[in-house]
Every structure is written in structure tokens, then in C-alpha cells.
Design a protein around this motif. Structure first.
Motif, short mmCIF file in Angstrom:
data_model
loop_
_atom_site.label_atom_id
_atom_site.label_comp_id
_atom_site.label_asym_id
_atom_site.label_seq_id
_atom_site.Cartn_x
_atom_site.Cartn_y
_atom_site.Cartn_z
N UNK A 31 0.50 -1.21 0.06
CA UNK A 31 -0.56 0.08 -0.14
C UNK A 31 0.32 1.36 -0.03
N UNK A 32 0.26 1.90 -1.14
CA UNK A 32 1.44 3.62 -0.98
C UNK A 32 0.36 4.09 -0.62
N UNK A 33 1.14 5.27 0.39
CA UNK A 33 -0.19 5.96 0.64
C UNK A 33 0.34 7.61 0.29
N UNK A 34 -0.11 8.22 0.20
CA UNK A 34 -0.47 9.88 -0.99
C UNK A 34 0.24 10.06 -0.02
N UNK A 35 1.56 11.10 0.10
CA UNK A 35 1.88 12.48 0.62
C UNK A 35 0.88 13.23 0.79
N UNK A 36 0.66 13.86 2.37
CA UNK A 36 0.26 15.49 2.75
C UNK A 36 0.67 16.29 1.93
N UNK A 37 -0.34 16.98 1.94
CA UNK A 37 0.64 18.74 1.33
C UNK A 37 0.24 20.02 2.63
N UNK A 38 1.25 20.60 2.06
CA UNK A 38 1.88 21.60 3.00
C UNK A 38 1.35 22.48 2.85
N UNK A 39 1.18 23.53 4.00
CA UNK A 39 0.15 24.66 2.92
C UNK A 39 -0.40 25.32 4.16
N UNK A 40 -0.15 26.88 4.96
CA UNK A 40 -0.84 27.50 5.25
C UNK A 40 -0.93 28.96 4.81
N UNK A 41 -1.33 29.72 5.90
CA UNK A 41 -1.89 31.07 5.27
C UNK A 41 -0.97 32.57 6.49
N UNK A 42 -0.43 32.92 6.17
CA UNK A 42 -0.47 34.14 6.92
C UNK A 42 -0.48 35.97 6.45
N UNK A 43 -0.51 36.76 7.45
CA UNK A 43 -1.01 37.78 6.72
C UNK A 43 0.87 38.30 6.15
N UNK A 44 1.06 39.28 5.55
CA UNK A 44 1.80 38.76 5.26
C UNK A 44 2.57 40.57 5.48
N UNK A 45 1.80 41.33 5.91
CA UNK A 45 2.05 43.00 6.77
C UNK A 45 2.29 42.97 7.91
N UNK A 46 3.01 42.79 8.62
CA UNK A 46 2.94 43.26 10.31
C UNK A 46 3.67 43.81 10.72
N UNK A 47 3.12 44.46 11.97
CA UNK A 47 3.77 45.46 12.91
C UNK A 47 5.57 45.06 13.78
N UNK A 48 6.48 45.69 13.64
CA UNK A 48 7.63 45.30 13.99
C UNK A 48 7.38 44.86 15.89
#
Length: 292
Positions: A31-48
Motif C-alpha cells: 500500500x502506497x499512501x498519498x503524501x500530505x500537502x503542506x500549506x499555510x496562510x499568514x498576513x504578509x504585512x505585520x508591525x514590529x
């Protein structure tokens, strides 16, 4: 070794041949399992220095994701699924995520310049005056903020202004904590507060006559004033004797002596001391005509 190009269940057969020409077979399912898919979301502009949240969007493709590993390009990492992070320096940062399924299958992704860290603007202003009287209560505010594109002035009374350099008339006698909040194009904000003191205008009115005859008009020798912090008054007869004194500006002379007996018509002397709202001493000496 063999690399399967897709997931699924495969029959793998091993065939062996002896030196006598005999064959043997063995078949097993792989049995060959499917690989997971890595993904994420983040606000691209943040304050120091601000915390920001990363939202995991990874898919297990029919399996359960068992672990997450984020690296933030600043020497730190997190194994939480939806971590919170902040940066202590301005710049652009890559973020890498590696996920592992319950079957041990791995997947990773790297987002280049996933986060841009911006500085906070500097809020700064100077009012034309910090201390103003109630009759000259218009104040101009000079904005010296840096790195800001929008401005909100809170005058501590429910009134606001969005001008860069507003003028404002304060209507009530009190202390006002005026707040300037500035924001840049990336939503980073900072604030500064300065206190404005609107004080009563010092005035004093001393009548030169009164008529304590009970008709309800000018029956009391009363001093009226604004901005008075301390008041003291003495009334003298023509021989210099004190016949009335008060330390309350609202307590006037009704034309009687210290025994409560009415005094005949005449001219009397007064001596009044007043400290105004600036703690300045004022002294008044004069005559008052008692006419019934």
C-alpha cells in the motif's frame, strides 16, 4: 528498489529460479499512501514586535497529519499547528512548514518573503498652549509625527478630528487628555497623550453700595468672582473696628454687627484678599455705602 509513481495498493510478485530449473513465486500487496500537502496562510504585512497568527491549511489527503514544524528565518521554530509569532527586527522573512502524516509521509513548503515586518510610526504633537483660559480656549495642534499616513485626534470629550493639524475650541473648564493616534499604510499605529488645562478666567466684582432693607434687592454686600481659590474679607467701621469678616466668597455682609443688630446708614471700609487660579495674590481696599 523501486519508486512508485502514484498512491494505491499494488501486487508485488517475487519469482525465483533454482539452478535445477525450478520456479517459486511469492505475491504480496503493497500500500502506497498519498503524501500530505503542506500549506499555510499568514498576513504578509505585520508591525514590529506584534504577534501574528499562522493558519494551517495543510491536507492529509485521506490521512491524518500528525506533526507540524515551522521555521521562521530568525533562528526560531514552532511545532504548533497554528502558531503565534513575532519578529524583533524590520525586514522580510521566509517561512517553511514541514508536515508528517500518521503513516510517516512528509511534505514541506517554503514561502519566500512570506512576512514583511514594518516599523511603527512615531506619534508626536505640540499644542499652541497647554494652559488656556475659558475665554481664549481655541488651541492649534501642530503635528510632528513621522512615518504616518492617517491621524485621529481624541479631545477627551467625545469629539474627534481626522485633520493633520486641527484647531479646536474647548468649551468646558477642566483638564483634557488629548490623544493623537497615528497609523501607517500597513496598519501599524502608535499614540501620544498631552494634557490641556482650560481654567476659569479670573474676574472679581465688588459693589460700592447696598441696601439691607429687606426688599429683596441688594440686601447683601456680596463679592462675585471667577477663578478664585482663596477669599478673605473684613468690613471695618470708621474707627477701624472689624464688624464683619468672611472666608467664603458666597457669604456676604447683611448690614448687621457681630451681635446681629442692624447698623445705621454710613460709609464703611473693606479689605479683601484673593488668591486666583494661578495662586496669585490680589488685595482690594475700598469703601462701601450702606443705604437703607
Amino acid at each position: 528498489t523501486y519508486t512508485f509513481s502514484s498512491s494505491g495498493i499494488f501486487d508485488v510478485t517475487l519469482t525465483v529460479l533454482s539452478n535445477k530449473g525450478c520456479y517459486g513465486f511469492l505475491k504480496k500487496k503493497i500500500k502506497i499512501y498519498k503524501s500530505p500537502t503542506a500549506d499555510f496562510n499568514v498576513n504578509s504585512n505585520i508591525c514590529l514586535g506584534d504577534d501574528y497568527k499562522i493558519l494551517d491549511l495543510s491536507e492529509g489527503d485521506g490521512d491524518i497529519i500528525a506533526s507540524w514544524h515551522y521555521t521562521f528565518s530568525d533562528g526560531t521554530f514552532s511545532i504548533n499547528q497554528n502558531p503565534t509569532h513575532n519578529y524583533n527586527n524590520i525586514g522580510e522573512y521566509d517561512i517553511r512548514l514541514e508536515v508528517v502524516s500518521s503513516q510517516g509521509c512528509k511534505s514541506d513548503t517554503t514561502k519566500i518573503s512570506a512576512v514583511r515586518v514594518h516599523p511603527f510610526p512615531i506619534a508626536k504633537f505640540q499644542p499652541s498652549k497647554l494652559f488656556a483660559s475659558e475665554i481664549l480656549s481655541e488651541i492649534e495642534f501642530f503635528n510632528y509625527s513621522k512615518g504616518a499616513t492617517s491621524f485621529v485626534w481624541d479631545f477627551d470629550n467625545g469629539d474627534y478630528s481626522f485633520e493633520e493639524n486641527p484647531k479646536y475650541i474647548f468649551k468646558n473648564i477642566q483638564l483634557y487628555n488629548v490623544t493623537l493616534t497615528v497609523t501607517n499604510d500597513f496598519g501599524c499605529s502608535s499614540s501620544i497623550i498631552q494634557t490641556i488645562n482650560i481654567h476659569p478666567e479670573y474676574t472679581i466684582f465688588i459693589p460700592d453700595a447696598f441696601s439691607p432693607n429687606g426688599d429683596g434687592l441688594n440686601d447683601i454686600f456680596e463679592v462675585k468672582g471667577k477663578g478664585v481659590l482663596f477669599f478673605e474679607m473684613q468690613i471695618y467701621d470708621k474707627w477701624g473696628g472689624i464688624i464683619f469678616q468672611s472666608e467664603n466668597i458666597n457669604l456676604g455682609w447683611d448690614g448687621t454687627n457681630h451681635l446681629g443688630e442692624p447698623i445705621n446708614n454710613g460709609v464703611f471700609l473693606y479689605h479683601i484678599l484673593v488668591y486666583d487660579h494661578n495662586n496669585k495674590l490680589w488685595a482690594y481696599n475700598g469703601e462701601i455705602n450702606l443705604r437703607k
